[in-house]
Design a protein around this motif. Sequence first.
Motif, PDB file in Angstrom:
ATOM      1  N   LEU A   1       0.870  -1.231  -0.008  1.00 28.37           N
ATOM      2  CA  LEU A   1      -0.024   0.127  -0.131  1.00 28.37           C
ATOM      3  C   LEU A   1       0.962   1.196  -0.012  1.00 28.37           C
ATOM      4  O   LEU A   1       0.529   2.297  -0.682  1.00 28.37           O
ATOM      5  CB  LEU A   1      -0.979  -0.242   1.349  1.00 28.37           C
ATOM      6  CG  LEU A   1      -1.926   1.084   1.226  1.00 28.37           C
ATOM      7  CD1 LEU A   1      -2.579   1.426  -0.055  1.00 28.37           C
ATOM      8  CD2 LEU A   1      -2.646   1.295   2.543  1.00 28.37           C
ATOM      9  N   GLU A   2       1.939   1.196   0.607  1.00 26.97           N
ATOM     10  CA  GLU A   2       2.720   2.536   0.813  1.00 26.97           C
ATOM     11  C   GLU A   2       3.437   2.664  -0.521  1.00 26.97           C
ATOM     12  O   GLU A   2       3.493   3.939  -0.949  1.00 26.97           O
ATOM     13  CB  GLU A   2       3.862   2.047   2.012  1.00 26.97           C
ATOM     14  CG  GLU A   2       3.628   2.166   3.225  1.00 26.97           C
ATOM     15  CD  GLU A   2       4.640   2.314   4.303  1.00 26.97           C
ATOM     16  OE1 GLU A   2       5.591   2.187   4.030  1.00 26.97           O
ATOM     17  OE2 GLU A   2       4.055   2.096   5.396  1.00 26.97           O
ATOM     18  N   ARG A   3       3.845   1.626  -1.306  1.00 28.63           N
ATOM     19  CA  ARG A   3       4.605   1.822  -2.629  1.00 28.63           C
ATOM     20  C   ARG A   3       3.358   2.371  -3.610  1.00 28.63           C
ATOM     21  O   ARG A   3       3.524   3.353  -4.257  1.00 28.63           O
ATOM     22  CB  ARG A   3       4.999   0.462  -3.100  1.00 28.63           C
ATOM     23  CG  ARG A   3       5.390   0.606  -4.434  1.00 28.63           C
ATOM     24  CD  ARG A   3       6.938   1.051  -4.324  1.00 28.63           C
ATOM     25  NE  ARG A   3       6.797   2.454  -4.886  1.00 28.63           N
ATOM     26  CZ  ARG A   3       8.068   3.150  -4.952  1.00 28.63           C
ATOM     27  NH1 ARG A   3       8.997   2.830  -4.597  1.00 28.63           N
ATOM     28  NH2 ARG A   3       7.966   4.396  -5.273  1.00 28.63           N
TER      29      ARG A   3
ATOM     30  N   ASP B   1       4.160   6.222  -5.473  1.00 28.17           N
ATOM     31  CA  ASP B   1       3.831   6.034  -6.665  1.00 28.17           C
ATOM     32  C   ASP B   1       2.741   7.076  -7.213  1.00 28.17           C
ATOM     33  O   ASP B   1       3.206   7.745  -8.158  1.00 28.17           O
ATOM     34  CB  ASP B   1       3.477   4.537  -7.550  1.00 28.17           C
ATOM     35  CG  ASP B   1       4.399   3.785  -7.345  1.00 28.17           C
ATOM     36  OD1 ASP B   1       5.782   4.099  -7.344  1.00 28.17           O
ATOM     37  OD2 ASP B   1       4.257   2.418  -7.484  1.00 28.17           O
ATOM     38  N   ALA B   2       1.570   6.913  -6.607  1.00 26.68           N
ATOM     39  CA  ALA B   2       0.656   7.973  -6.770  1.00 26.68           C
ATOM     40  C   ALA B   2       1.043   9.400  -6.600  1.00 26.68           C
ATOM     41  O   ALA B   2       0.556  10.177  -7.250  1.00 26.68           O
ATOM     42  CB  ALA B   2      -0.712   7.499  -6.085  1.00 26.68           C
ATOM     43  N   ALA B   3       1.901   9.706  -5.777  1.00 26.74           N
ATOM     44  CA  ALA B   3       2.232  10.916  -5.139  1.00 26.74           C
ATOM     45  C   ALA B   3       3.254  11.405  -6.412  1.00 26.74           C
ATOM     46  O   ALA B   3       3.143  12.609  -6.985  1.00 26.74           O
ATOM     47  CB  ALA B   3       3.020  11.064  -4.006  1.00 26.74           C
TER      48      ALA B   3
ATOM     49  N   VAL C   1      -3.338   7.469   3.915  1.00 25.50           N
ATOM     50  CA  VAL C   1      -2.367   8.431   3.574  1.00 25.50           C
ATOM     51  C   VAL C   1      -1.915   9.296   4.686  1.00 25.50           C
ATOM     52  O   VAL C   1      -0.679   9.188   5.097  1.00 25.50           O
ATOM     53  CB  VAL C   1      -2.804   9.395   2.443  1.00 25.50           C
ATOM     54  CG1 VAL C   1      -1.485  10.229   1.894  1.00 25.50           C
ATOM     55  CG2 VAL C   1      -3.014   8.412   1.232  1.00 25.50           C
ATOM     56  N   TYR C   2      -3.055   9.828   5.384  1.00 24.46           N
ATOM     57  CA  TYR C   2      -2.346  10.871   6.466  1.00 24.46           C
ATOM     58  C   TYR C   2      -1.686  10.003   7.760  1.00 24.46           C
ATOM     59  O   TYR C   2      -1.102  10.580   8.573  1.00 24.46           O
ATOM     60  CB  TYR C   2      -3.802  11.598   7.111  1.00 24.46           C
ATOM     61  CG  TYR C   2      -3.893  12.675   6.167  1.00 24.46           C
ATOM     62  CD1 TYR C   2      -3.039  13.914   6.296  1.00 24.46           C
ATOM     63  CD2 TYR C   2      -5.109  12.897   5.522  1.00 24.46           C
ATOM     64  CE1 TYR C   2      -3.263  15.032   5.601  1.00 24.46           C
ATOM     65  CE2 TYR C   2      -5.382  13.951   4.636  1.00 24.46           C
ATOM     66  CZ  TYR C   2      -4.122  15.179   4.760  1.00 24.46           C
ATOM     67  OH  TYR C   2      -4.673  16.218   4.330  1.00 24.46           O
ATOM     68  N   ARG C   3      -2.181   8.664   7.904  1.00 24.72           N
ATOM     69  CA  ARG C   3      -1.766   7.816   8.998  1.00 24.72           C
ATOM     70  C   ARG C   3      -0.058   7.554   8.863  1.00 24.72           C
ATOM     71  O   ARG C   3       0.706   7.578   9.694  1.00 24.72           O
ATOM     72  CB  ARG C   3      -2.473   6.581   8.995  1.00 24.72           C
ATOM     73  CG  ARG C   3      -3.707   6.209   9.858  1.00 24.72           C
ATOM     74  CD  ARG C   3      -4.014   4.953  10.262  1.00 24.72           C
ATOM     75  NE  ARG C   3      -4.073   4.043   9.095  1.00 24.72           N
ATOM     76  CZ  ARG C   3      -5.147   3.700   8.372  1.00 24.72           C
ATOM     77  NH1 ARG C   3      -6.026   4.518   8.642  1.00 24.72           N
ATOM     78  NH2 ARG C   3      -5.132   3.174   7.188  1.00 24.72           N
ATOM     79  N   ARG C   4       0.140   7.740   7.484  1.00 21.32           N
ATOM     80  CA  ARG C   4       1.695   7.280   7.252  1.00 21.32           C
ATOM     81  C   ARG C   4       2.347   8.581   7.110  1.00 21.32           C
ATOM     82  O   ARG C   4       3.545   8.888   7.219  1.00 21.32           O
ATOM     83  CB  ARG C   4       1.868   6.643   5.956  1.00 21.32           C
ATOM     84  CG  ARG C   4       1.213   5.159   6.216  1.00 21.32           C
ATOM     85  CD  ARG C   4       1.177   4.537   4.929  1.00 21.32           C
ATOM     86  NE  ARG C   4       0.712   2.980   4.876  1.00 21.32           N
ATOM     87  CZ  ARG C   4      -0.384   2.500   5.454  1.00 21.32           C
ATOM     88  NH1 ARG C   4      -1.285   3.432   5.739  1.00 21.32           N
ATOM     89  NH2 ARG C   4      -0.718   1.438   5.488  1.00 21.32           N
TER      90      ARG C   4
ATOM     91  N   ALA D   1       8.417  14.077   0.181  1.00 20.29           N
ATOM     92  CA  ALA D   1      10.108  13.856   0.257  1.00 20.29           C
ATOM     93  C   ALA D   1      10.318  12.213   0.317  1.00 20.29           C
ATOM     94  O   ALA D   1      11.298  12.063  -0.415  1.00 20.29           O
ATOM     95  CB  ALA D   1      10.311  14.454   1.771  1.00 20.29           C
ATOM     96  N   ASP D   2       9.465  11.504   0.880  1.00 20.28           N
ATOM     97  CA  ASP D   2       9.443  10.076   0.850  1.00 20.28           C
ATOM     98  C   ASP D   2       9.291   9.652  -0.563  1.00 20.28           C
ATOM     99  O   ASP D   2       9.921   8.695  -0.898  1.00 20.28           O
ATOM    100  CB  ASP D   2       8.628   9.399   1.783  1.00 20.28           C
ATOM    101  CG  ASP D   2       9.053   9.636   3.150  1.00 20.28           C
ATOM    102  OD1 ASP D   2      10.200  10.062   3.477  1.00 20.28           O
ATOM    103  OD2 ASP D   2       8.486   9.020   4.208  1.00 20.28           O
ATOM    104  N   ALA D   3       8.290  10.069  -1.184  1.00 20.36           N
ATOM    105  CA  ALA D   3       8.407   9.599  -2.744  1.00 20.36           C
ATOM    106  C   ALA D   3       9.306   9.899  -3.411  1.00 20.36           C
ATOM    107  O   ALA D   3       9.806   8.937  -4.507  1.00 20.36           O
ATOM    108  CB  ALA D   3       7.030  10.491  -3.299  1.00 20.36           C
TER     109      ALA D   3
END
Length: 207
Positions: A23-25, A29-31, A59-62, A71-73
Amino acid sequence: MVTSRWTTAPDQAASSRRRGAVLERAILDAALEQLSTVGWNGLTMEGVAAGAQTGKAAVYRRWPSKEDLVADALQAGLPLLQDAPDLGSVREDLLGLCRWVREAMFSRPGFALRAVIHECDTFQAERFHGVIFEGVVEPTVRLLREVINRGIQRGEVRPDAANGYVFDAIPAMMMYRSKMSASEWTERDLEEMIDQFMVPLLRPGHV
């Protein structure tokens, strides 16, 4: 891709089963997709959630903020080059390295990074300084050092050329012209920079 109220039950089930890294990936990717299409100003957490086919809460949880998510994307998406080119001459090695930098700058994460650089205000840009330095500048400088030291060993490069000013020259020039002149760094541009600037700068006997 944006979901709608007409999403089918199997699609909803597949989305709901995604957890953890998968899910994070999808969210990262969407970002990147949003950044490369609508830019920093157009990116929203809601749009990213829709693109990842998940809920806004996931999204907001992470990532509590847009800045944290982007920044992470960027960090996860920028291409990597582990070893410097070794093509037999310092000119060809520098060209190979510059082609990699160009590929990184014009990849989807690269377009996203440039959207951030161009559109963020000064305060927001500070948040991404580390990403830019660690993801683009530092790897380029590390590989430039390898190329130049190899050229010194071959006698193509003057020994005192292995210094920070020389190592900074290519990334500084490419970043500056990309931002200030919207340069796309064609093959001819790269060759002219190497032949007219870097090779004369590195040549033994240069004053």
